[in-house]
Design an enzyme around this catalytic site. Sequence first.
Site, PDB file in Angstrom:
ATOM      1  N   LYS A 193       0.886  -1.180   0.000  1.00 24.10           N
ATOM      2  CA  LYS A 193       0.000   0.000   0.000  1.00 24.10           C
ATOM      3  C   LYS A 193       0.916   1.220   0.000  1.00 24.10           C
ATOM      4  CE  LYS A 193      -1.805   2.899   2.237  1.00 24.10           C
ATOM      5  NZ  LYS A 193      -1.537   4.314   1.834  1.00 24.10           N
ATOM      6  N   GLU A 230       9.960   1.584  10.654  1.00 23.05           N
ATOM      7  CA  GLU A 230      10.974   2.607  10.365  1.00 23.05           C
ATOM      8  C   GLU A 230      10.251   3.945  10.412  1.00 23.05           C
ATOM      9  OE1 GLU A 230      12.703   1.237   6.666  1.00 23.05           O
ATOM     10  OE2 GLU A 230      13.794  -0.350   7.711  1.00 23.05           O
ATOM     11  N   CYS A 260      14.117  11.091   6.031  1.00 21.55           N
ATOM     12  CA  CYS A 260      14.028  10.774   7.463  1.00 21.55           C
ATOM     13  C   CYS A 260      15.355  10.996   8.168  1.00 21.55           C
ATOM     14  CB  CYS A 260      13.565   9.350   7.652  1.00 21.55           C
ATOM     15  SG  CYS A 260      14.662   8.153   6.913  1.00 21.55           S
ATOM     16  N   GLU A 266       9.536  16.761  14.883  1.00 18.90           N
ATOM     17  CA  GLU A 266       9.950  16.561  13.488  1.00 18.90           C
ATOM     18  C   GLU A 266       9.122  17.463  12.572  1.00 18.90           C
ATOM     19  OE1 GLU A 266       8.685  12.977  11.328  1.00 18.90           O
ATOM     20  OE2 GLU A 266      10.765  12.681  10.736  1.00 18.90           O
TER      21      GLU A 266
HETATM   22  P1  NAD Z   1       2.602   8.494   7.265  1.00 20.20           P
HETATM   23  O1  NAD Z   1       2.789   7.759   8.525  1.00 20.20           O
HETATM   24  O2  NAD Z   1       1.588   9.578   7.217  1.00 20.20           O
HETATM   25  O3  NAD Z   1       2.166   7.493   6.105  1.00 20.20           O
HETATM   26  C1  NAD Z   1       2.945   6.374   5.762  1.00 20.20           C
HETATM   27  C2  NAD Z   1       2.048   5.320   5.163  1.00 20.20           C
HETATM   28  O4  NAD Z   1       1.164   4.826   6.155  1.00 20.20           O
HETATM   29  C3  NAD Z   1       1.172   5.823   4.020  1.00 20.20           C
HETATM   30  O5  NAD Z   1       1.106   4.830   3.038  1.00 20.20           O
HETATM   31  C4  NAD Z   1      -0.177   6.002   4.694  1.00 20.20           C
HETATM   32  O6  NAD Z   1      -1.266   5.930   3.832  1.00 20.20           O
HETATM   33  C5  NAD Z   1      -0.169   4.831   5.657  1.00 20.20           C
HETATM   34  N1  NAD Z   1      -1.078   4.951   6.773  1.00 20.20           N
HETATM   35  C6  NAD Z   1      -1.466   6.065   7.439  1.00 20.20           C
HETATM   36  N2  NAD Z   1      -2.311   5.749   8.463  1.00 20.20           N
HETATM   37  C7  NAD Z   1      -2.447   4.400   8.443  1.00 20.20           C
HETATM   38  C8  NAD Z   1      -3.193   3.467   9.220  1.00 20.20           C
HETATM   39  N3  NAD Z   1      -3.955   3.848  10.244  1.00 20.20           N
HETATM   40  N4  NAD Z   1      -3.110   2.159   8.912  1.00 20.20           N
HETATM   41  C9  NAD Z   1      -2.341   1.748   7.895  1.00 20.20           C
HETATM   42  N5  NAD Z   1      -1.626   2.579   7.099  1.00 20.20           N
HETATM   43  C10 NAD Z   1      -1.670   3.890   7.372  1.00 20.20           C
HETATM   44  O7  NAD Z   1       4.035   8.989   6.825  1.00 20.20           O
HETATM   45  P2  NAD Z   1       4.393   9.920   5.587  1.00 20.20           P
HETATM   46  O8  NAD Z   1       3.873  11.274   5.879  1.00 20.20           O
HETATM   47  O9  NAD Z   1       4.003   9.219   4.328  1.00 20.20           O
HETATM   48  O10 NAD Z   1       6.007   9.925   5.631  1.00 20.20           O
HETATM   49  C11 NAD Z   1       6.747  10.848   6.367  1.00 20.20           C
HETATM   50  C12 NAD Z   1       7.175  10.223   7.681  1.00 20.20           C
HETATM   51  O11 NAD Z   1       7.883   9.032   7.431  1.00 20.20           O
HETATM   52  C13 NAD Z   1       8.138  11.084   8.482  1.00 20.20           C
HETATM   53  O12 NAD Z   1       7.792  11.012   9.833  1.00 20.20           O
HETATM   54  C14 NAD Z   1       9.486  10.422   8.261  1.00 20.20           C
HETATM   55  O13 NAD Z   1      10.428  10.633   9.278  1.00 20.20           O
HETATM   56  C15 NAD Z   1       9.081   8.997   8.177  1.00 20.20           C
HETATM   57  N6  NAD Z   1      10.092   8.210   7.451  1.00 20.20           N
HETATM   58  C16 NAD Z   1      10.884   7.352   8.153  1.00 20.20           C
HETATM   59  C17 NAD Z   1      11.859   6.611   7.492  1.00 20.20           C
HETATM   60  C18 NAD Z   1      12.765   5.651   8.212  1.00 20.20           C
HETATM   61  O14 NAD Z   1      13.442   4.890   7.550  1.00 20.20           O
HETATM   62  N7  NAD Z   1      12.812   5.653   9.527  1.00 20.20           N
HETATM   63  C19 NAD Z   1      12.004   6.753   6.114  1.00 20.20           C
HETATM   64  C20 NAD Z   1      11.177   7.645   5.442  1.00 20.20           C
HETATM   65  C21 NAD Z   1      10.211   8.365   6.112  1.00 20.20           C
HETATM   66  O1  6OD Z   2      18.566   3.980   2.200  1.00 17.30           O
HETATM   67  C1  6OD Z   2      17.692   3.295   2.729  1.00 17.30           C
HETATM   68  O2  6OD Z   2      17.693   2.058   2.676  1.00 17.30           O
HETATM   69  C2  6OD Z   2      16.601   3.935   3.463  1.00 17.30           C
HETATM   70  N1  6OD Z   2      15.739   3.125   4.078  1.00 17.30           N
HETATM   71  C3  6OD Z   2      16.512   5.281   3.463  1.00 17.30           C
HETATM   72  C4  6OD Z   2      15.547   6.013   4.181  1.00 17.30           C
HETATM   73  C5  6OD Z   2      15.428   7.343   3.975  1.00 17.30           C
HETATM   74  C6  6OD Z   2      14.435   8.114   4.658  1.00 17.30           C
HETATM   75  O3  6OD Z   2      13.864   9.046   4.176  1.00 17.30           O
END
Ligand code: NAD
Ligand code: 6OD
Length: 492
Positions: A185, A261, A295, A396
């Site tokens: 998804k 993550e 992230c 954040e």
């Molecule tokens: P988000 O949590 O809003 O959404 C992520 C995904 O989860 C989307 O596909 C969304 O539709 C889905 N989702 C939302 N609510 C849900 C629920 N109740 N049940 C199931 N699925 C659900 O995140 P975003 O805004 O898309 O991404 C930005 C965030 O992601 C930031 O906080 C960033 O730090 C984090 N991020 C972390 C990493 C990492 O590797 N740690 C990498 C990239 C982004």
């Molecule tokens: O490089 C990767 O494997 C990874 N998971 C990167 C994440 C980036 C976050 O925005």
Amino acid sequence: MPDTLNTLREACHFINGVYTVGTSGRTFDDISPVTGRKIGIVHEALKPEVDAAVAAARAALHGPWGKMTQAERSDMLHAVADEINRRFDDFLEAECLDTGKPRSLASHIDIPRGAANFKVFADLVKNVPTESFMLDTPDGTGALNYGVRKPKGVIAVISPWNLPLLLMTWKVGPALASGNTVVVKPSEETPLTTTLLGEVMNAVGVPKGVYNVVHGFGPDSAGAYLTEHPGVDAITFTGETQTGEVITRAAAKGLRQVSMECGGKNAGIVFADCDIDKAVEGTMRSAFANCGQVCFGTERVYVERPIFEEFVARMKAGAEGLKLGAPEAADTTMGPLISNGHKEKVLSYYKLAEEEGATIVTGGGSPDMGELNGGAWVQPTIWTGLTDDARVIREEIFGPCCHIAPFDSEDEVIARANDTKYGLVTAIWTEDLSRAHRVARQIDVGIVWVNSWFLRDLRTAFGGAKASGIGREGGVHGLEFYSELSNVCVKL
Ligand code: NAD
Ligand code: 6OD
């Protein structure tokens, strides 16, 4: 074979090897962050579509995919990677349409990593040993114990919008290499590259039902139906910490394993003995690459006092030299945020920074982008002067911004870097290697970069401490999550 242009204009689910609009009758708009205008429609999956995708994934476990040898599966994943590379321009167009990121960025990072995520894990899975022990038994004959890795089953992959192809394939690659099947998804903001990958799967003959895609939102939509589905054996998620908490609760039913993550509020630590050119260049990237939507981004930068003024001046010059523009313009170095909704959030933090008493070094608002003004544009922004308890320092933001603060001692900066609920990454800049090792091990994060940022070796452990996540992926750690290890004990 569907027409790719149509795949981009009307994103369908991909279930059991077939593109389908499903039966929900619901659609939502795919909006360009560059212009704010509609670029296509996306079909929304509800319970029936998710049921169909999970059923297809379950059935595929017992079909040709489940009967393949490891080597055959790995060869097939190499073919997937080769096909992504052959269709590089299609993926590039789709990713830039959805995210508005500069082509130069997506062509160097997002699309190549989309292919590499299949190749690396296809190779790795063939070379990971399992444990074996000889046990002494009272009768003197002994027993041989050895581990066997089996696929976990149907994996739900929930991915975010910031690096859509990279972060989705980062999970799908090892999941498939380990013999599982997946239902993905993607974020509702970025449906296109995940949809396009269905064409690739079919082109190289990946059996139907191995890779499935359902589109939609979280609550009361595809995300919740998928993560709550009893037919899903494990869930791997990248996104916000709050969403991770909701999904972890859903996974508790049936005790399904999760890999989380999540968010971060990462520190960059710049010592006075650093190579300042490299430190400025790296910190510029860590604050502004992908419009700050990475992230790993360092929204809190701590600089040792003797070089503080010079560092701030050089960051200001760097930020003011960024060229905001559309993805295809050759001189663009920064694109828009993902959406106007996210722009409102980031601008609310820009306002909050002023209310909390920040000095604005540069930026702080939205730029005049002329005919692109309907898009999600914000200025790259640098602040100084906030105290460590300011919300701008603690929460954040996920935008092109950072706060730069001076520090006076190693112990002080370690304590301040660790003073956060998150624990994703830290970047340390110093030419004193003893200091680098000493500081690195005292920072409570999953990844420390020394004199670099976002330098990735996919064989290494990846994940966050504290509220930044649960578990590790990457290398053998990913393969451990995506497989079930059972022990066979043979009495000799
Ligand atoms: P988000 O949590 O809003 O959404 C992520 C995904 O989860 C989307 O596909 C969304 O539709 C889905 N989702 C939302 N609510 C849900 C629920 N109740 N049940 C199931 N699925 C659900 O995140 P975003 O805004 O898309 O991404 C930005 C965030 O992601 C930031 O906080 C960033 O730090 C984090 N991020 C972390 C990493 C990492 O590797 N740690 C990498 C990239 C982004
Ligand atoms: O490089 C990767 O494997 C990874 N998971 C990167 C994440 C980036 C976050 O925005």
